[in-house]
Design a protein around this motif. Structure first.
Motif, PDB file in Angstrom:
ATOM      1  N   ALA A  82       0.821  -1.200   0.000  1.00 55.44           N
ATOM      2  CA  ALA A  82       0.000   0.000   0.000  1.00 55.44           C
ATOM      3  C   ALA A  82       0.858   1.254   0.000  1.00 55.44           C
ATOM      4  O   ALA A  82       1.910   1.303   0.628  1.00 55.44           O
ATOM      5  N   ASP A  83       0.406   2.260  -0.723  1.00 53.81           N
ATOM      6  CA  ASP A  83       1.034   3.582  -0.723  1.00 53.81           C
ATOM      7  C   ASP A  83       0.188   4.496   0.152  1.00 53.81           C
ATOM      8  O   ASP A  83      -1.041   4.404   0.158  1.00 53.81           O
ATOM      9  N   THR A  84       0.844   5.408   0.857  1.00 55.04           N
ATOM     10  CA  THR A  84       0.144   6.345   1.723  1.00 55.04           C
ATOM     11  C   THR A  84      -0.123   7.641   0.982  1.00 55.04           C
ATOM     12  O   THR A  84       0.777   8.219   0.375  1.00 55.04           O
ATOM     13  N   TYR A  85      -1.380   8.086   1.048  1.00 50.26           N
ATOM     14  CA  TYR A  85      -1.797   9.352   0.458  1.00 50.26           C
ATOM     15  C   TYR A  85      -2.427  10.201   1.553  1.00 50.26           C
ATOM     16  O   TYR A  85      -3.193   9.698   2.372  1.00 50.26           O
ATOM     17  N   ARG A  86      -2.113  11.486   1.540  1.00 45.99           N
ATOM     18  CA  ARG A  86      -2.702  12.419   2.509  1.00 45.99           C
ATOM     19  C   ARG A  86      -3.725  13.292   1.778  1.00 45.99           C
ATOM     20  O   ARG A  86      -3.451  13.814   0.696  1.00 45.99           O
ATOM     21  N   ILE A  87      -4.908  13.424   2.381  1.00 45.10           N
ATOM     22  CA  ILE A  87      -5.963  14.238   1.791  1.00 45.10           C
ATOM     23  C   ILE A  87      -5.480  15.677   1.657  1.00 45.10           C
ATOM     24  O   ILE A  87      -4.925  16.252   2.597  1.00 45.10           O
ATOM     25  N   ASP A  88      -5.671  16.245   0.477  1.00 45.25           N
ATOM     26  CA  ASP A  88      -5.344  17.642   0.206  1.00 45.25           C
ATOM     27  C   ASP A  88      -6.461  18.490   0.814  1.00 45.25           C
ATOM     28  O   ASP A  88      -7.584  18.502   0.313  1.00 45.25           O
ATOM     29  N   THR A  89      -6.152  19.183   1.898  1.00 45.07           N
ATOM     30  CA  THR A  89      -7.184  19.920   2.633  1.00 45.07           C
ATOM     31  C   THR A  89      -7.774  21.077   1.826  1.00 45.07           C
ATOM     32  O   THR A  89      -8.838  21.584   2.174  1.00 45.07           O
ATOM     33  N   SER A  90      -7.113  21.470   0.737  1.00 40.40           N
ATOM     34  CA  SER A  90      -7.672  22.529  -0.104  1.00 40.40           C
ATOM     35  C   SER A  90      -8.562  21.971  -1.216  1.00 40.40           C
ATOM     36  O   SER A  90      -9.207  22.738  -1.935  1.00 40.40           O
ATOM     37  N   HIS A  91      -8.591  20.648  -1.345  1.00 38.19           N
ATOM     38  CA  HIS A  91      -9.434  20.010  -2.362  1.00 38.19           C
ATOM     39  C   HIS A  91     -10.199  18.838  -1.755  1.00 38.19           C
ATOM     40  O   HIS A  91     -10.079  17.689  -2.206  1.00 38.19           O
ATOM     41  N   VAL A  92     -10.962  19.146  -0.722  1.00 41.34           N
ATOM     42  CA  VAL A  92     -11.807  18.141  -0.088  1.00 41.34           C
ATOM     43  C   VAL A  92     -13.157  18.781   0.207  1.00 41.34           C
ATOM     44  O   VAL A  92     -13.231  19.960   0.579  1.00 41.34           O
ATOM     45  N   TYR A  93     -14.196  18.012  -0.011  1.00 38.04           N
ATOM     46  CA  TYR A  93     -15.552  18.488   0.242  1.00 38.04           C
ATOM     47  C   TYR A  93     -16.313  17.385   0.971  1.00 38.04           C
ATOM     48  O   TYR A  93     -16.396  16.252   0.478  1.00 38.04           O
ATOM     49  N   VAL A  94     -16.825  17.701   2.152  1.00 39.75           N
ATOM     50  CA  VAL A  94     -17.736  16.820   2.867  1.00 39.75           C
ATOM     51  C   VAL A  94     -18.994  17.646   3.098  1.00 39.75           C
ATOM     52  O   VAL A  94     -19.024  18.548   3.935  1.00 39.75           O
ATOM     53  N   GLY A  95     -20.010  17.361   2.299  1.00 39.78           N
ATOM     54  CA  GLY A  95     -21.233  18.151   2.342  1.00 39.78           C
ATOM     55  C   GLY A  95     -22.430  17.336   2.762  1.00 39.78           C
ATOM     56  O   GLY A  95     -22.403  16.104   2.725  1.00 39.78           O
ATOM     57  N   PHE A  96     -23.482  18.038   3.168  1.00 38.62           N
ATOM     58  CA  PHE A  96     -24.701  17.373   3.621  1.00 38.62           C
ATOM     59  C   PHE A  96     -25.918  18.180   3.202  1.00 38.62           C
ATOM     60  O   PHE A  96     -25.810  19.363   2.853  1.00 38.62           O
ATOM     61  N   GLU A  97     -27.075  17.520   3.229  1.00 38.37           N
ATOM     62  CA  GLU A  97     -28.362  18.139   2.910  1.00 38.37           C
ATOM     63  C   GLU A  97     -29.316  17.857   4.058  1.00 38.37           C
ATOM     64  O   GLU A  97     -29.341  16.744   4.581  1.00 38.37           O
ATOM     65  N   VAL A  98     -30.103  18.861   4.428  1.00 37.62           N
ATOM     66  CA  VAL A  98     -31.091  18.693   5.490  1.00 37.62           C
ATOM     67  C   VAL A  98     -32.414  19.268   5.019  1.00 37.62           C
ATOM     68  O   VAL A  98     -32.477  20.432   4.610  1.00 37.62           O
ATOM     69  N   ASP A  99     -33.467  18.459   5.089  1.00 32.92           N
ATOM     70  CA  ASP A  99     -34.815  18.936   4.782  1.00 32.92           C
ATOM     71  C   ASP A  99     -35.243  19.910   5.873  1.00 32.92           C
ATOM     72  O   ASP A  99     -35.123  19.623   7.064  1.00 32.92           O
ATOM     73  N   HIS A 100     -35.750  21.072   5.487  1.00 30.92           N
ATOM     74  CA  HIS A 100     -36.205  22.070   6.462  1.00 30.92           C
ATOM     75  C   HIS A 100     -37.707  22.263   6.342  1.00 30.92           C
ATOM     76  O   HIS A 100     -38.192  22.946   5.448  1.00 30.92           O
ATOM     77  N   LEU A 101     -38.426  21.574   7.229  1.00 35.76           N
ATOM     78  CA  LEU A 101     -39.878  21.700   7.341  1.00 35.76           C
ATOM     79  C   LEU A 101     -40.630  21.335   6.065  1.00 35.76           C
ATOM     80  O   LEU A 101     -41.799  21.676   5.911  1.00 35.76           O
ATOM     81  N   GLY A 102     -39.955  20.663   5.139  1.00 39.84           N
ATOM     82  CA  GLY A 102     -40.577  20.308   3.877  1.00 39.84           C
ATOM     83  C   GLY A 102     -40.615  21.444   2.878  1.00 39.84           C
ATOM     84  O   GLY A 102     -40.984  21.253   1.724  1.00 39.84           O
ATOM     85  N   PHE A 103     -40.203  22.646   3.313  1.00 40.45           N
ATOM     86  CA  PHE A 103     -40.236  23.814   2.425  1.00 40.45           C
ATOM     87  C   PHE A 103     -38.980  23.909   1.553  1.00 40.45           C
ATOM     88  O   PHE A 103     -39.055  24.352   0.415  1.00 40.45           O
ATOM     89  N   SER A 104     -37.839  23.542   2.129  1.00 40.16           N
ATOM     90  CA  SER A 104     -36.583  23.725   1.395  1.00 40.16           C
ATOM     91  C   SER A 104     -35.551  22.707   1.878  1.00 40.16           C
ATOM     92  O   SER A 104     -35.762  22.010   2.869  1.00 40.16           O
ATOM     93  N   THR A 105     -34.455  22.681   1.176  1.00 39.96           N
ATOM     94  CA  THR A 105     -33.314  21.866   1.573  1.00 39.96           C
ATOM     95  C   THR A 105     -32.176  22.814   1.923  1.00 39.96           C
ATOM     96  O   THR A 105     -31.829  23.696   1.139  1.00 39.96           O
ATOM     97  N   THR A 106     -31.620  22.625   3.107  1.00 39.31           N
ATOM     98  CA  THR A 106     -30.460  23.404   3.530  1.00 39.31           C
ATOM     99  C   THR A 106     -29.219  22.570   3.239  1.00 39.31           C
ATOM    100  O   THR A 106     -29.172  21.383   3.550  1.00 39.31           O
TER     101      THR A 106
END
Length: 189
Positions: free
Chosen positions: A19-43
């Motif tokens: 195995a080779d070791t790779y370190r996550i590039d902190t300037s090119h990482v995205y961890v995103g999420f979606e939350v339903d808000h009262l059924g009106f919109s998605t945050t």
């Protein structure tokens, strides 16, 4: 079968892993999420402070591993007051739980460039297994620097139930099932 000598066995044990070791590039990482808000919109939101390593065994991807750390205080939904609330005791409670982690426990190859990475996610003081549907996007030499850096990229998705992690306030009104989207580059060390 010819017996192996003790010296040969010790030499095999001292051989570095494939195995080779790779370190996550902190300037090119995205961890995103979606939350339903009262059924009106998605945050939509993301975590801005994400780091980690990948031990990639290209010959045997199932022997690879992933470890990621996320600072939950880095949550960013694009609205300062909401972010402060999400960091508070009602939801992430970052004062008591200052770190999220993901450590892979198994990797299953499902296609030429796809797989399922299962691991233990610790969030809000609770550890549960989570499976990421993952796509390997690319491996190559990073073209933006003079230095020859080998880079790999992945995208992944999953859905979490926030109540599974002890964040059950307002689940009848604000989404309990949270789709997660991840994309990152990692540099060979």
């Amino acid at each position: 079968m010819k017996p192996i000598s003790i010296a040969a066995a010790l030499a095999l044990l001292a051989t570095p892993a494939l195995a080779d070791t790779y370190r996550i590039d902190t300037s090119h990482v995205y961890v995103g999420f979606e939350v339903d808000h009262l059924g009106f919109s998605t945050t939509y939101g993301r975590f801005n402070d994400v780091s980690g390593t990948i031990e990639l065994d290209e010959e045997n991807p199932e022997a690879s591993s992933v470890e990621v750390k996320i600072d939950p205080a880095s949550v960013d939904t694009g609205h300062k007051e909401r972010d402060e609330h999400v960091r508070g005791e009602d939801l992430l409670n970052v004062a008591e739980y200052p770190q999220m982690t993901f450590k892979s426990t198994s990797i299953e190859r499902t296609g030429e460039k796809t797989g399922k990475i299962t691991g233990d996610l610790t969030l809000h003081g609770v550890t549960k297994p989570v499976t990421l549907d993952t796509t390997f996007t690319k491996k190559g030499t990073y073209p933006m620097t003079e230095e020859k850096i080998e880079v790999i990229g992945f995208n992944a998705t999953t859905t979490l139930k926030r109540s599974d992690f002890g964040m059950d306030k307002w689940t009848a009104m604000i989404g309990d099932e949270i789709p997660i989207t991840i994309s990152f580059e990692a540099h060979k060390q």
